[in-house]
Each structure stands twice: as C-alpha cells, then as structure tokens.
Design a protein around this motif. Structure first.
Motif, PDB file in Angstrom:
ATOM      1  N   LEU A 168       0.826  -1.214   0.000  1.00  0.00           N
ATOM      2  CA  LEU A 168       0.000   0.000   0.000  1.00  0.00           C
ATOM      3  C   LEU A 168       0.862   1.267   0.000  1.00  0.00           C
ATOM      4  N   PRO A 220      -1.038   2.740  -3.495  1.00  0.00           N
ATOM      5  CA  PRO A 220      -2.095   2.989  -2.507  1.00  0.00           C
ATOM      6  C   PRO A 220      -3.464   2.399  -2.861  1.00  0.00           C
ATOM      7  N   GLU A 221      -3.754   2.217  -4.160  1.00  0.00           N
ATOM      8  CA  GLU A 221      -5.070   1.673  -4.514  1.00  0.00           C
ATOM      9  C   GLU A 221      -4.910   0.464  -5.430  1.00  0.00           C
ATOM     10  N   ILE A 274      -2.988  -6.975  -5.298  1.00  0.00           N
ATOM     11  CA  ILE A 274      -2.856  -7.399  -3.894  1.00  0.00           C
ATOM     12  C   ILE A 274      -2.331  -8.838  -3.864  1.00  0.00           C
ATOM     13  N   VAL A 308      -7.079  -6.897   3.016  1.00  0.00           N
ATOM     14  CA  VAL A 308      -6.287  -5.824   2.400  1.00  0.00           C
ATOM     15  C   VAL A 308      -7.202  -4.933   1.547  1.00  0.00           C
ATOM     16  N   VAL A 368      -7.958  -0.883   1.870  1.00  0.00           N
ATOM     17  CA  VAL A 368      -7.874   0.062   0.744  1.00  0.00           C
ATOM     18  C   VAL A 368      -9.170   0.863   0.648  1.00  0.00           C
ATOM     19  N   ARG A 379      -9.332   3.423   3.418  1.00  0.00           N
ATOM     20  CA  ARG A 379      -8.407   4.545   3.212  1.00  0.00           C
ATOM     21  C   ARG A 379      -8.899   5.440   2.103  1.00  0.00           C
TER      22      ARG A 379
END
Ligand code: FES
Ligand code: FES
Length: 165
Positions: A123, A127-128, A134, A155, A159, A162
């Motif tokens: 991440l 970040p995405e 993943i 996970v 994401v 966030r």
C-alpha cells in the motif's frame, strides 16, 4: 592472532528499530530474525521455513520488504528496520491489523505479521491496488490456514477504508 578455526567475535551493531535507536553485540552472520526475537524481544516476526520461502519472518529494512531469516545481522547495520510491532500507534492498531481481525485474515497467526507487513509495503508503493495487484504483492507470503480469500479481503477492505477516509 586469531586461529582461523575460532568463531568470529561479536561486533557492535547499531540500527533503528521501529523508530528507536538500538546498539547490540552480535556475531556478524547471525540471522536478523534471531536477533530481533532473542535480543530485542520483538517476537512478531515468526520463523516458518527458515529458508526464505514463506515470508512469515518479513520485516522492512529501509522500506524494502525482506525475509529476516536470510539477512545476516551485520547487513542491518545503520539501517532503519520496521517490524510488525512498529505498525500500531500505542493501543491503536494499524488499519490493516483491524481489517485482518475483522475479515478473518488471521487464524493461527504464524503468517499474519509477515502478511500485514507485505500488505503495508504494497500500500505504500501502490495505494489503490486491484485484487490482482494485492495477490501479487502478497505472493511471497504463504498461509496454511485461511485459503487466502480472507487475507485478500482484509487488504481490499483497508484500501476501501483509506479511499473513503
Ligand atoms: S522463515 Fe523466513 S521466509 Fe520462511
Ligand atoms: S493464519 Fe495460519 S498460516 Fe496463515
């Protein structure tokens, strides 16, 4: 003069672990995993295979995800090490620790610290990530318990949170 059959002497090694400067005395080729667990009491990193195959001993060294069972402690001199113990802020768990708990991503727990650190590293880099990213990001970490779907979901949920936050 040292006899070539004598074992090497311990050396002083300094580094930072989870933001704290540390100085230890260790044999240069000792495994970082052993030093963390035995000398510093950081038992979050686990020994699974001891051969660099399972990722349960993962830590971050200067931001790189490494298997601490393969790293001679001397190689860690002067570096910045992050272990699973460094992710929470006091009693506040990291978002990944919460989503692993909530999604059933941790069962026996042997792989969990390494999985979470691998996810944390992913991440940071991406970040995405998509589910495929993943899966790829965690591909160096093996789990005998979960069948992986709960781990991927944990996970992905981190994401989502966030992204929403
Ligand atoms: S214990 Fe280090 S990779 Fe398995
Ligand atoms: S939770 Fe048991 S090995 Fe992954």
């Amino acid at each position: 003069m040292r006899n070539s059959r004598e074992s090497p002497a311990k050396v002083e090694i300094s580094f930072t672990v989870n933001g704290e400067p540390k100085k230890i005395h260790a044999y240069p080729m000792e495994r970082l995993l052993d030093m963390l667990r035995r000398d510093l009491g950081l038992t979050g990193a686990k020994e699974g295979c001891g051969e660099g195959e399972c990722g349960s001993c993962s830590v971050l060294i200067d931001g790189a995800l490494v298997n601490s069972c393969l790293v001679p402690v001397l190689q860690a001199a002067g570096t910045n090490i992050v272990t699973i113990e460094g992710l929470a802020s006091g009693r506040d768990l990291h978002i990944l620790q919460n989503t692993f708990l909530e999604c059933g991503g941790a069962q026996c727990g042997i792989c969990t610290p390494g999985m979470i650190l691998a996810a944390f590293h992913l991440l940071h880099e991406r970040p995405e990530p998509t589910i495929e990213e993943i899966r790829e990001g965690l591909s160096g970490n093996l789990c005998r318990c979960t069948g992986y779907s709960q781990i991927l979901e944990a996970v992905a949920e981190a994401v989502r949170r966030r992204t929403i936050a």
